[in-house]
Design a protein around this motif. Structure first.
Motif, PDB file in Angstrom:
ATOM      1  N   ALA A   1      10.168 -16.526 -27.590  1.00 15.29           N
ATOM      2  CA  ALA A   1      11.080 -15.607 -28.345  1.00 15.29           C
ATOM      3  C   ALA A   1      10.116 -14.362 -28.404  1.00 15.29           C
ATOM      4  N   LEU A   2      10.765 -13.150 -28.867  1.00 18.22           N
ATOM      5  CA  LEU A   2      10.170 -11.913 -28.716  1.00 18.22           C
ATOM      6  C   LEU A   2       8.723 -12.037 -29.556  1.00 18.22           C
ATOM      7  N   SER A   3       8.811 -12.714 -30.566  1.00 12.66           N
ATOM      8  CA  SER A   3       7.610 -12.669 -31.666  1.00 12.66           C
ATOM      9  C   SER A   3       6.375 -13.335 -31.017  1.00 12.66           C
ATOM     10  N   GLY A   4       6.537 -13.975 -29.718  1.00 13.04           N
ATOM     11  CA  GLY A   4       5.523 -14.595 -29.210  1.00 13.04           C
ATOM     12  C   GLY A   4       5.664 -16.352 -29.420  1.00 13.04           C
ATOM     13  N   TRP A   5       6.552 -16.532 -30.262  1.00 11.83           N
ATOM     14  CA  TRP A   5       6.783 -18.014 -30.455  1.00 11.83           C
ATOM     15  C   TRP A   5       7.251 -18.754 -29.250  1.00 11.83           C
ATOM     16  N   THR A   6       6.891 -19.960 -29.149  1.00  8.72           N
ATOM     17  CA  THR A   6       7.220 -20.626 -27.973  1.00  8.72           C
ATOM     18  C   THR A   6       7.709 -22.336 -28.358  1.00  8.72           C
ATOM     19  N   TYR A   7       8.541 -22.601 -27.393  1.00 10.47           N
ATOM     20  CA  TYR A   7       8.591 -24.373 -27.578  1.00 10.47           C
ATOM     21  C   TYR A   7       8.354 -24.907 -26.518  1.00 10.47           C
ATOM     22  N   THR A   8       7.051 -26.177 -26.729  1.00  8.29           N
ATOM     23  CA  THR A   8       6.841 -26.557 -25.486  1.00  8.29           C
ATOM     24  C   THR A   8       7.371 -28.049 -25.645  1.00  8.29           C
ATOM     25  N   THR A   9       7.920 -28.418 -24.352  1.00  8.06           N
ATOM     26  CA  THR A   9       8.392 -29.888 -24.308  1.00  8.06           C
ATOM     27  C   THR A   9       7.458 -30.635 -23.507  1.00  8.06           C
ATOM     28  N   VAL A  10       7.066 -31.760 -24.126  1.00  6.29           N
ATOM     29  CA  VAL A  10       5.873 -32.671 -23.554  1.00  6.29           C
ATOM     30  C   VAL A  10       6.498 -33.764 -22.988  1.00  6.29           C
ATOM     31  N   ILE A  11       6.453 -34.216 -21.772  1.00  2.29           N
ATOM     32  CA  ILE A  11       7.090 -35.247 -21.196  1.00  2.29           C
ATOM     33  C   ILE A  11       5.872 -36.640 -21.280  1.00  2.29           C
ATOM     34  N   ALA A  12       6.247 -37.527 -21.452  1.00  7.15           N
ATOM     35  CA  ALA A  12       5.704 -38.938 -21.621  1.00  7.15           C
ATOM     36  C   ALA A  12       6.477 -40.051 -21.000  1.00  7.15           C
ATOM     37  N   ASP A  13       5.745 -41.075 -20.875  1.00  9.77           N
ATOM     38  CA  ASP A  13       6.319 -42.558 -20.647  1.00  9.77           C
ATOM     39  C   ASP A  13       5.887 -43.377 -21.594  1.00  9.77           C
ATOM     40  N   ALA A  14       6.962 -44.477 -21.916  1.00  7.52           N
ATOM     41  CA  ALA A  14       6.246 -45.658 -22.517  1.00  7.52           C
ATOM     42  C   ALA A  14       6.541 -46.847 -21.693  1.00  7.52           C
ATOM     43  N   GLY A  15       5.780 -47.853 -21.682  1.00  8.20           N
ATOM     44  CA  GLY A  15       6.172 -49.083 -20.834  1.00  8.20           C
ATOM     45  C   GLY A  15       7.285 -49.843 -21.122  1.00  8.20           C
ATOM     46  N   LYS A  16       7.959 -49.542 -22.442  1.00  7.39           N
ATOM     47  CA  LYS A  16       9.151 -50.054 -22.702  1.00  7.39           C
ATOM     48  C   LYS A  16       9.794 -49.314 -23.709  1.00  7.39           C
ATOM     49  N   PRO A  17      10.980 -49.567 -24.065  1.00 12.16           N
ATOM     50  CA  PRO A  17      11.476 -49.009 -25.525  1.00 12.16           C
ATOM     51  C   PRO A  17      10.925 -49.317 -26.533  1.00 12.16           C
ATOM     52  N   LEU A  18       9.999 -48.636 -27.307  1.00 13.12           N
ATOM     53  CA  LEU A  18       9.235 -48.924 -28.477  1.00 13.12           C
ATOM     54  C   LEU A  18       9.993 -48.810 -29.578  1.00 13.12           C
ATOM     55  N   PRO A  19       9.667 -49.654 -30.646  1.00  8.98           N
ATOM     56  CA  PRO A  19      10.103 -49.718 -31.721  1.00  8.98           C
ATOM     57  C   PRO A  19      10.028 -48.321 -32.542  1.00  8.98           C
ATOM     58  N   VAL A  20      10.777 -48.091 -33.259  1.00  2.00           N
ATOM     59  CA  VAL A  20      10.660 -46.751 -34.015  1.00  2.00           C
ATOM     60  C   VAL A  20      10.910 -46.703 -35.502  1.00  2.00           C
ATOM     61  N   ARG A  21      10.374 -45.742 -36.168  1.00  2.00           N
ATOM     62  CA  ARG A  21      10.446 -45.712 -37.663  1.00  2.00           C
ATOM     63  C   ARG A  21      10.754 -44.395 -38.196  1.00  2.00           C
ATOM     64  N   PRO A  22      12.229 -44.210 -38.469  1.00  2.00           N
ATOM     65  CA  PRO A  22      12.320 -42.826 -38.876  1.00  2.00           C
ATOM     66  C   PRO A  22      11.843 -42.479 -40.200  1.00  2.00           C
TER      67      PRO A  22
END
Length: 251
Positions: free
Chosen positions: A97-118
């Protein structure tokens, strides 16, 4: 816990983006069998920005955080994903964005679909097959970034690699491979999705490109058998994967 990055970054014209020091999110992949991959998506709470859409776990960066640290922290807070259970592969600035704001996407792997907790920021969390991600109503920012983040599928037989690399390669697959211009989900299932791939030693691309009129497009293996102990169907497309992208720097 509220960090010092929580707040709106305001661009000229009044356009707002969340995160005083930018924001980051985690694109986490995991194998789902037969060479496929799934991505962890967050169904955003209705009260949030573009609530009801799907995107990545993520949020504002604090002033003392790298993008990787922020993305992994946010994934823990919003999905219960622990840093010890994932392997970061790459990062991309996917919005500015013009303000200097950025969004960075970090790409990672897991060995299996991990259990999640929303937490309260999610309606739900889901492991979504990679080729079904764009079938969901996506947050506009994620929808714009997704074509450059989604992975191409390819398979590789570790047994066809040099003996010194075969065991290490077998241990690391499946995984995301960062080729710069694209991401590849590299697996070891011959009947799985994608083209066949072979491991190349540097330089990659070749220092001496194919001359005009060459029967093999640049970036494909001219003779996969040479130095790799593999026979290839001359009609099949073969994707060359640089050794350094999978196994680190050349020994």
């Amino acid at each position: 816990m509220r960090g010092d990055g929580d707040g709106w970054s305001i661009s000229p014209g009044g356009v707002r983006h969340w995160g005083l020091f930018g924001a980051a999110g985690l694109l986490l992949r995991a194998p789902i069998g037969s060479g496929g991959s799934a991505v962890l998506l967050q169904h955003r709470a209705l009260w949030s920005h573009e609530g009801g859409t799907w995107a990545l776990p993520g949020g504002a960066r604090d002033s003392d955080e790298s993008a990787v640290h922020a993305a992994v922290r946010e994934a823990d807070e919003e999905a219960g994903i622990k840093a010890a259970d994932i392997r970061v592969r790459a990062e991309r600035v996917t919005a500015t964005a013009l303000s200097g704001w950025t969004y960075t996407t970090v790409i990672a792997d897991a060995g299996k679909p991990l259990p999640v907790r929303p937490n309260m920021e999610s309606v739900e969390l889901a492991w979504v097959p990679e080729d079904e991600v764009d079938q969901r109503p996506l947050h506009a920012g994620f929808a714009h970034a997704w074509p450059g983040l989604r992975a191409t599928f390819a398979w590789m037989d570790p047994g066809e690699c040099p003996a010194a690399d075969a065991a290490e390669l077998a241990a690391t697959l499946p995984r995301t491979v960062d080729l710069g211009a694209e991401f590849v989900w590299l697996h070891a299932e011959p009947d799985g999705p994608g083209d066949r791939a072979v491991l190349l030693n540097p330089p990659y691309p070749p220092e001496n490109p194919e001359p005009s009129g060459s029967p093999h497009p640049a970036g494909e293996a001219d003779d996969p058998e040479a130095g790799l102990g593999a026979a290839a169907d001359a009609e099949a497309r073969v994707l060359g994967i640089p050794r350094s992208a999978v196994l680190g720097s050349e020994r």
